[in-house]
Write a protein that holds these residues in place. Structure first.
Motif, PDB file in Angstrom:
ATOM      1  N   UNK A 266     -75.432  32.124 -70.875  1.00  9.60           N
ATOM      2  CA  UNK A 266     -74.194  31.400 -71.119  1.00  9.60           C
ATOM      3  C   UNK A 266     -74.507  29.948 -71.433  1.00  9.60           C
ATOM      4  N   UNK A 267     -73.858  29.387 -72.456  1.00  3.20           N
ATOM      5  CA  UNK A 267     -74.114  27.987 -72.809  1.00  3.20           C
ATOM      6  C   UNK A 267     -73.292  27.001 -71.976  1.00  3.20           C
ATOM      7  N   UNK A 268     -72.214  27.469 -71.355  1.00  7.45           N
ATOM      8  CA  UNK A 268     -71.367  26.600 -70.541  1.00  7.45           C
ATOM      9  C   UNK A 268     -70.745  27.432 -69.420  1.00  7.45           C
TER      10      UNK A 268
ATOM     11  N   UNK B 101     -74.617  30.941 -80.816  1.00  9.87           N
ATOM     12  CA  UNK B 101     -73.761  31.773 -79.983  1.00  9.87           C
ATOM     13  C   UNK B 101     -73.579  31.105 -78.622  1.00  9.87           C
ATOM     14  N   UNK B 102     -72.592  31.578 -77.866  1.00  8.92           N
ATOM     15  CA  UNK B 102     -72.336  31.034 -76.538  1.00  8.92           C
ATOM     16  C   UNK B 102     -72.517  32.059 -75.430  1.00  8.92           C
ATOM     17  N   UNK B 103     -72.821  33.315 -75.804  1.00  4.60           N
ATOM     18  CA  UNK B 103     -72.970  34.390 -74.833  1.00  4.60           C
ATOM     19  C   UNK B 103     -73.946  35.420 -75.396  1.00  4.60           C
TER      20      UNK B 103
ATOM     21  N   UNK C 229     -77.921  28.436 -70.204  1.00  2.00           N
ATOM     22  CA  UNK C 229     -78.914  28.007 -71.196  1.00  2.00           C
ATOM     23  C   UNK C 229     -78.303  26.943 -72.106  1.00  2.00           C
ATOM     24  N   UNK C 230     -79.147  26.265 -72.856  1.00  2.00           N
ATOM     25  CA  UNK C 230     -78.639  25.227 -73.751  1.00  2.00           C
ATOM     26  C   UNK C 230     -78.582  25.663 -75.205  1.00  2.00           C
ATOM     27  N   UNK C 231     -79.198  26.803 -75.543  1.00  2.00           N
ATOM     28  CA  UNK C 231     -79.242  27.211 -76.949  1.00  2.00           C
ATOM     29  C   UNK C 231     -79.284  28.719 -77.077  1.00  2.00           C
TER      30      UNK C 231
END
Length: 132
Positions: A81-83, A118-120, A112-114
């Protein structure tokens, strides 16, 4: 020793060929699924986060099906997950619509940051049914 077998869901082979990896590898009665993301047909990220999570689960379902498995066969889940702080509620809503009965698979969530836009992302290990 069991010879590993590549598993590719229908219609996605070009993507895996382009980047040089397999959607999943069957080894004996285990299936190791590469990270699945919520991509549109052209491979780009779905912009709506919840829909991106839903698409990632749809991609995962197709990969499992190509090996003769379902969500019920999952034993290990890792999500990226990015956030996470702001995304968790949407992820849980989708997850709870899929995993409705115990026993639930074990689950590890990683911030994660990257993720290549994608965000998931979700990757799993499944135990294949004897008929697969």
């Amino acid at each position: 020793m069991t010879q590993p077998e590549a598993i590719v869901p229908t219609g996605r082979n070009d993507l895996y060929e382009k980047y040089g990896y397999s959607a999943a590898i069957r080894s004996g009665d285990l299936l190791f699924v590469s990270g699945q993301v919520g991509s549109l047909e052209d491979g780009s990220p779905e912009p709506d986060f919840k829909k991106q999570v839903e698409l990632a689960f749809q991609r995962l379902k197709a990969t499992l099906a190509a090996a003769g498995a379902t969500f019920d066969d999952l034993i290990d889940v890792t999500t990226f997950h990015t956030d996470p702080e702001h995304q968790f509620d949407a992820i849980i809503e989708v997850k709870n619509s899929i995993f409705t009965q115990k026993p639930y698979p074990n689950w590890t969530a990683v911030g994660v940051t990257w993720l290549a836009g994608f965000d998931f992302e979700i990757k799993v290990v499944a135990r294949l049914p004897k008929t697969a």
